[in-house]
Motif scaffolding. Structure first.
Motif, mmCIF file in Angstrom:
data_model
loop_
_atom_site.group_PDB
_atom_site.id
_atom_site.type_symbol
_atom_site.label_atom_id
_atom_site.label_comp_id
_atom_site.label_asym_id
_atom_site.label_seq_id
_atom_site.Cartn_x
_atom_site.Cartn_y
_atom_site.Cartn_z
ATOM 1 N N PRO A 1 21.697 -2.239 2.245
ATOM 2 C CA PRO A 1 22.738 -3.266 2.148
ATOM 3 C C PRO A 1 22.164 -4.532 1.516
ATOM 4 C CG PRO A 1 22.760 -2.253 4.321
ATOM 5 C CD PRO A 1 21.539 -1.739 3.612
ATOM 6 N N LEU A 2 23.022 -5.298 0.885
ATOM 7 C CA LEU A 2 22.601 -6.498 0.163
ATOM 8 C C LEU A 2 21.810 -7.461 1.048
ATOM 9 C CD1 LEU A 2 22.652 -8.103 -2.464
ATOM 10 C CD2 LEU A 2 24.804 -9.113 -1.712
ATOM 11 N N LEU B 1 14.241 -8.678 2.136
ATOM 12 C CA LEU B 1 12.995 -8.053 1.691
ATOM 13 C C LEU B 1 12.464 -8.717 0.424
ATOM 14 C CD1 LEU B 1 13.750 -4.268 2.343
ATOM 15 C CD2 LEU B 1 12.304 -5.795 3.708
ATOM 16 N N ASN B 2 13.343 -8.964 -0.545
ATOM 17 C CA ASN B 2 12.914 -9.615 -1.796
ATOM 18 C C ASN B 2 12.384 -11.022 -1.537
ATOM 19 O OD1 ASN B 2 13.262 -8.141 -4.424
ATOM 20 N ND2 ASN B 2 15.225 -7.667 -3.454
ATOM 21 N N HIS C 1 5.086 -19.501 7.633
ATOM 22 C CA HIS C 1 6.071 -19.314 6.565
ATOM 23 C C HIS C 1 7.488 -19.323 7.126
ATOM 24 C CE1 HIS C 1 3.211 -18.414 3.457
ATOM 25 N NE2 HIS C 1 2.737 -17.356 4.078
ATOM 26 N N ASN C 2 8.416 -19.790 6.320
ATOM 27 C CA ASN C 2 9.838 -19.605 6.604
ATOM 28 C C ASN C 2 10.217 -18.257 6.017
ATOM 29 O OD1 ASN C 2 10.165 -22.117 7.816
ATOM 30 N ND2 ASN C 2 10.575 -23.109 5.862
ATOM 31 N N LEU C 3 10.550 -17.312 6.891
ATOM 32 C CA LEU C 3 10.862 -15.950 6.459
ATOM 33 C C LEU C 3 12.286 -15.582 6.865
ATOM 34 C CD1 LEU C 3 7.501 -14.293 7.522
ATOM 35 C CD2 LEU C 3 8.205 -14.910 5.203
ATOM 36 N N VAL C 4 12.916 -14.777 6.046
ATOM 37 C CA VAL C 4 14.249 -14.279 6.357
ATOM 38 C C VAL C 4 14.084 -13.086 7.283
ATOM 39 C CG1 VAL C 4 16.388 -13.313 5.453
ATOM 40 C CG2 VAL C 4 15.133 -15.016 4.110
ATOM 41 N N GLN C 5 14.644 -13.203 8.467
ATOM 42 C CA GLN C 5 14.548 -12.102 9.417
ATOM 43 C C GLN C 5 15.740 -11.172 9.274
ATOM 44 O OE1 GLN C 5 13.538 -14.312 13.198
ATOM 45 N NE2 GLN C 5 12.054 -12.634 13.132
ATOM 46 N N ILE C 6 15.487 -9.931 9.559
ATOM 47 C CA ILE C 6 16.525 -8.899 9.539
ATOM 48 C C ILE C 6 17.028 -8.757 10.968
ATOM 49 C CG2 ILE C 6 16.895 -6.426 9.178
ATOM 50 C CD1 ILE C 6 14.715 -6.711 6.946
ATOM 51 N N VAL D 1 18.061 -2.512 11.621
ATOM 52 C CA VAL D 1 16.795 -1.793 11.523
ATOM 53 C C VAL D 1 17.009 -0.306 11.244
ATOM 54 C CG1 VAL D 1 14.711 -1.126 12.803
ATOM 55 C CG2 VAL D 1 15.540 -3.466 12.896
ATOM 56 N N GLY D 2 18.133 0.240 11.633
ATOM 57 C CA GLY D 2 18.428 1.644 11.371
ATOM 58 C C GLY D 2 18.377 2.007 9.899
ATOM 59 N N ALA D 3 18.534 1.030 9.021
ATOM 60 C CA ALA D 3 18.468 1.279 7.583
ATOM 61 C C ALA D 3 17.093 1.789 7.164
ATOM 62 C CB ALA D 3 18.804 0.002 6.808
ATOM 63 N N PHE D 4 16.080 1.575 7.992
ATOM 64 C CA PHE D 4 14.718 1.963 7.645
ATOM 65 C C PHE D 4 14.297 3.306 8.241
ATOM 66 C CE2 PHE D 4 14.661 -2.779 7.832
ATOM 67 C CZ PHE D 4 14.628 -2.976 6.462
#
Length: 160
Positions: free
Chosen positions: A34-35, A41-42, A102-107, A112-115
């Protein structure tokens, strides 16, 4: 959600490889997530890549400092088991153990099922989840400090 995450450069470099493996298949194509997951991740990959490049630069610097130039005068190398190699390893370990925030984008935990069909081994997946998945109930169960959420606009933290 963007959170301030405290890591070491060693963990950051490990996460660079893990996130790259999650994001791209063997041919270098972006996986079909999903976007929101692809964005996270990017974004995080770009942050970790800076650390990866810096750490590699420091490693190369240590090889030049402690290594010997080959006969052609083109390439430095370290011979294992030498005093110079040991000094380089000690200095490099200090680089890897250096703290970084770091400022990180969390999922989100429900994503998490996408992985489930990823190429990651269990240890890598656990490191990824521990650092980059937002799950307040897991943090509470493990007695962890909640990750500090920050609002970021145009790359700058606001409202702290």
């Amino acid at each position: 959600m963007i959170s301030r995450i405290d890591l070491t450069y060693g963990i950051s470099v490990a996460l660079y490889g893990i996130v790259a493996d999650l994001l791209f298949d063997k041919e270098g194509n972006e996986r079909d997530y999903p976007l929101s997951i692809r964005f996270a991740l990017n974004r995080n990959l770009a942050v970790f890549e800076k650390d990866f490049r810096m750490v590699n630069s420091k490693r190369d610097e240590l090889i030049r400092k402690y290594g010997k130039l080959d006969e052609e005068g083109k390439k430095y190398s370290l011979e294992e088991g030498t005093e110079e190699a040991e000094k380089a390893q000690e200095e490099f370990a200090r680089v890897l153990d250096t703290s970084v925030s770091h400022n990180l984008v969390q999922i989100e935990a429900d994503e998490v099922g996408a992985f489930k069909d990823t190429p990651l081994n269990r240890i890598d997946l656990e490191l990824f989840i521990a650092c980059l998945v937002h799950d307040p109930t897991l943090e509470e169960e493990l007695g962890m400090e909640p990750k500090k959420s920050v609002k970021v606009e145009d790359g700058e933290e606001v409202g702290q």
